[in-house]
Design a protein around this motif. Structure first.
Motif, PDB file in Angstrom:
ATOM      1  N   ALA A   1     121.380  15.282  96.977  1.00 38.58           N
ATOM      2  CA  ALA A   1     120.723  16.073  95.928  1.00 38.58           C
ATOM      3  C   ALA A   1     119.497  15.328  95.415  1.00 38.58           C
ATOM      4  N   ALA A   2     118.407  16.028  95.317  1.00 41.67           N
ATOM      5  CA  ALA A   2     117.181  15.427  94.797  1.00 41.67           C
ATOM      6  C   ALA A   2     116.855  15.956  93.404  1.00 41.67           C
ATOM      7  N   ASN A   3     117.474  17.062  93.039  1.00 40.84           N
ATOM      8  CA  ASN A   3     117.160  17.710  91.773  1.00 40.84           C
ATOM      9  C   ASN A   3     118.436  17.813  90.943  1.00 40.84           C
ATOM     10  N   VAL A   4     118.678  16.786  90.106  1.00 42.16           N
ATOM     11  CA  VAL A   4     119.884  16.733  89.284  1.00 42.16           C
ATOM     12  C   VAL A   4     119.477  16.564  87.824  1.00 42.16           C
TER      13      VAL A   4
ATOM     14  N   ASN B   1     139.175  14.236 101.392  1.00 45.32           N
ATOM     15  CA  ASN B   1     137.929  13.481 101.431  1.00 45.32           C
ATOM     16  C   ASN B   1     136.892  14.419 102.033  1.00 45.32           C
ATOM     17  N   LEU B   2     136.110  15.043 101.172  1.00 41.07           N
ATOM     18  CA  LEU B   2     135.182  16.072 101.611  1.00 41.07           C
ATOM     19  C   LEU B   2     133.810  15.470 101.888  1.00 41.07           C
ATOM     20  N   ASN B   3     133.217  15.874 102.981  1.00 44.09           N
ATOM     21  CA  ASN B   3     131.870  15.453 103.331  1.00 44.09           C
ATOM     22  C   ASN B   3     130.976  16.668 103.164  1.00 44.09           C
ATOM     23  N   VAL B   4     130.260  16.720 102.040  1.00 40.57           N
ATOM     24  CA  VAL B   4     129.502  17.914 101.694  1.00 40.57           C
ATOM     25  C   VAL B   4     128.038  17.559 101.451  1.00 40.57           C
ATOM     26  N   SER B   5     127.179  18.563 101.593  1.00 45.84           N
ATOM     27  CA  SER B   5     125.743  18.340 101.435  1.00 45.84           C
ATOM     28  C   SER B   5     125.214  19.054 100.201  1.00 45.84           C
TER      29      SER B   5
ATOM     30  N   GLY C   1     134.849  13.100  88.198  1.00 49.51           N
ATOM     31  CA  GLY C   1     133.447  13.516  88.245  1.00 49.51           C
ATOM     32  C   GLY C   1     133.011  13.764  89.681  1.00 49.51           C
ATOM     33  N   ALA C   2     133.334  12.832  90.567  1.00 46.25           N
ATOM     34  CA  ALA C   2     133.006  12.992  91.986  1.00 46.25           C
ATOM     35  C   ALA C   2     133.766  14.162  92.597  1.00 46.25           C
ATOM     36  N   GLU C   3     135.044  14.310  92.234  1.00 48.09           N
ATOM     37  CA  GLU C   3     135.836  15.409  92.786  1.00 48.09           C
ATOM     38  C   GLU C   3     135.282  16.773  92.376  1.00 48.09           C
ATOM     39  N   ALA C   4     134.775  16.882  91.144  1.00 49.78           N
ATOM     40  CA  ALA C   4     134.196  18.154  90.691  1.00 49.78           C
ATOM     41  C   ALA C   4     132.961  18.500  91.518  1.00 49.78           C
ATOM     42  N   VAL C   5     132.162  17.495  91.837  1.00 48.94           N
ATOM     43  CA  VAL C   5     130.981  17.713  92.691  1.00 48.94           C
ATOM     44  C   VAL C   5     131.414  18.160  94.076  1.00 48.94           C
ATOM     45  N   GLN C   6     132.385  17.482  94.655  1.00 49.44           N
ATOM     46  CA  GLN C   6     132.850  17.850  95.992  1.00 49.44           C
ATOM     47  C   GLN C   6     133.354  19.285  96.038  1.00 49.44           C
ATOM     48  N   ALA C   7     134.097  19.688  95.019  1.00 55.07           N
ATOM     49  CA  ALA C   7     134.622  21.055  94.983  1.00 55.07           C
ATOM     50  C   ALA C   7     133.487  22.072  94.910  1.00 55.07           C
ATOM     51  N   ALA C   8     132.508  21.832  94.032  1.00 64.70           N
ATOM     52  CA  ALA C   8     131.395  22.777  93.886  1.00 64.70           C
ATOM     53  C   ALA C   8     130.565  22.852  95.166  1.00 64.70           C
ATOM     54  N   LEU C   9     130.293  21.708  95.773  1.00 62.99           N
ATOM     55  CA  LEU C   9     129.500  21.713  97.006  1.00 62.99           C
ATOM     56  C   LEU C   9     130.252  22.357  98.162  1.00 62.99           C
ATOM     57  N   THR C  10     131.555  22.166  98.208  1.00 63.17           N
ATOM     58  CA  THR C  10     132.350  22.818  99.252  1.00 63.17           C
ATOM     59  C   THR C  10     132.295  24.330  99.093  1.00 63.17           C
TER      60      THR C  10
ATOM     61  N   LYS D   1     126.630   9.851  91.324  1.00 58.52           N
ATOM     62  CA  LYS D   1     126.722   9.115  92.587  1.00 58.52           C
ATOM     63  C   LYS D   1     127.085  10.045  93.734  1.00 58.52           C
ATOM     64  N   GLU D   2     128.033  10.945  93.492  1.00 60.78           N
ATOM     65  CA  GLU D   2     128.458  11.877  94.543  1.00 60.78           C
ATOM     66  C   GLU D   2     127.316  12.820  94.922  1.00 60.78           C
ATOM     67  N   LEU D   3     126.560  13.283  93.937  1.00 61.87           N
ATOM     68  CA  LEU D   3     125.411  14.141  94.232  1.00 61.87           C
ATOM     69  C   LEU D   3     124.341  13.370  95.011  1.00 61.87           C
TER      70      LEU D   3
END
Length: 154
Positions: free
Chosen positions: A46-49, A8-12, A138-147, A39-41
């Motif tokens: 994230a403001a620019n998606v 459970n990653l908490n990423v910005s 979809g959410a997991e892919a975002v978490q991985a990239a942000l991490t 949703k994860e972004l």
């Protein structure tokens, strides 16, 4: 990342330009994957998606490359390829995966891998982040990239 034991990653994503590149096949599954990533972004700030739709999985690497060339800080590649009765599945899965890996390494920027390569539609539905799904790739892919973005030097 597998759903069983997934972190459970908490990423910005604050200050990050994110581009989601997504395939057009299997609209119900793709709607779930895209929604999960968006949703994860949003949760990550994230403001620019931007979302860019491509014909299929084979086109994901080129779209990801273009997104990085246009200034994306991270790309989320989403798609689904379902096993059929021909070797087409193997070629497409291999080409898309190798292409996305190359884009990530050549650009030196994080790319979230959300390409489902499954045996049947039910396996994809179970991973699509839809109501009743066991996982949200979809959410997991975002978490991985942000991490990866957070731990990269510079």
């Amino acid at each position: 990342m597998s759903g069983s034991g997934a972190p459970n990653l908490n990423v910005s994503a604050i200050g990050k330009k994110a581009v989601i590149v997504a395939t057009s096949w299997h609209p119900k599954i793709m709607a779930g994957l895209i929604s999960g990533a968006q949703k994860e972004l949003e949760v990550a700030g994230a403001a620019n998606v931007q979302v860019t739709m491509v014909p299929g999985a084979f086109e994901l690497p080129l779209a990801a490359k273009w997104a990085f060339e246009q200034g994306a800080d991270l790309v989320i590649a989403l798609g689904v390829v379902i096993q059929g009765g021909t070797p087409h599945f193997d070629y497409i899965c291999s080409s898309a995966t190798e292409g996305l890996t190359r884009v990530q390494l050549d650009s030196n920027k994080p790319l979230g891998f959300g390409l489902l390569t499954v045996n049947n539609e039910q396996e994809a539905l179970d991973r699509a982040g839809l109501e009743g799904s066991k996982e949200d790739k979809g959410a997991e892919a975002v978490q991985a990239a942000l991490t990866m973005s957070a731990i990269m030097p510079g």
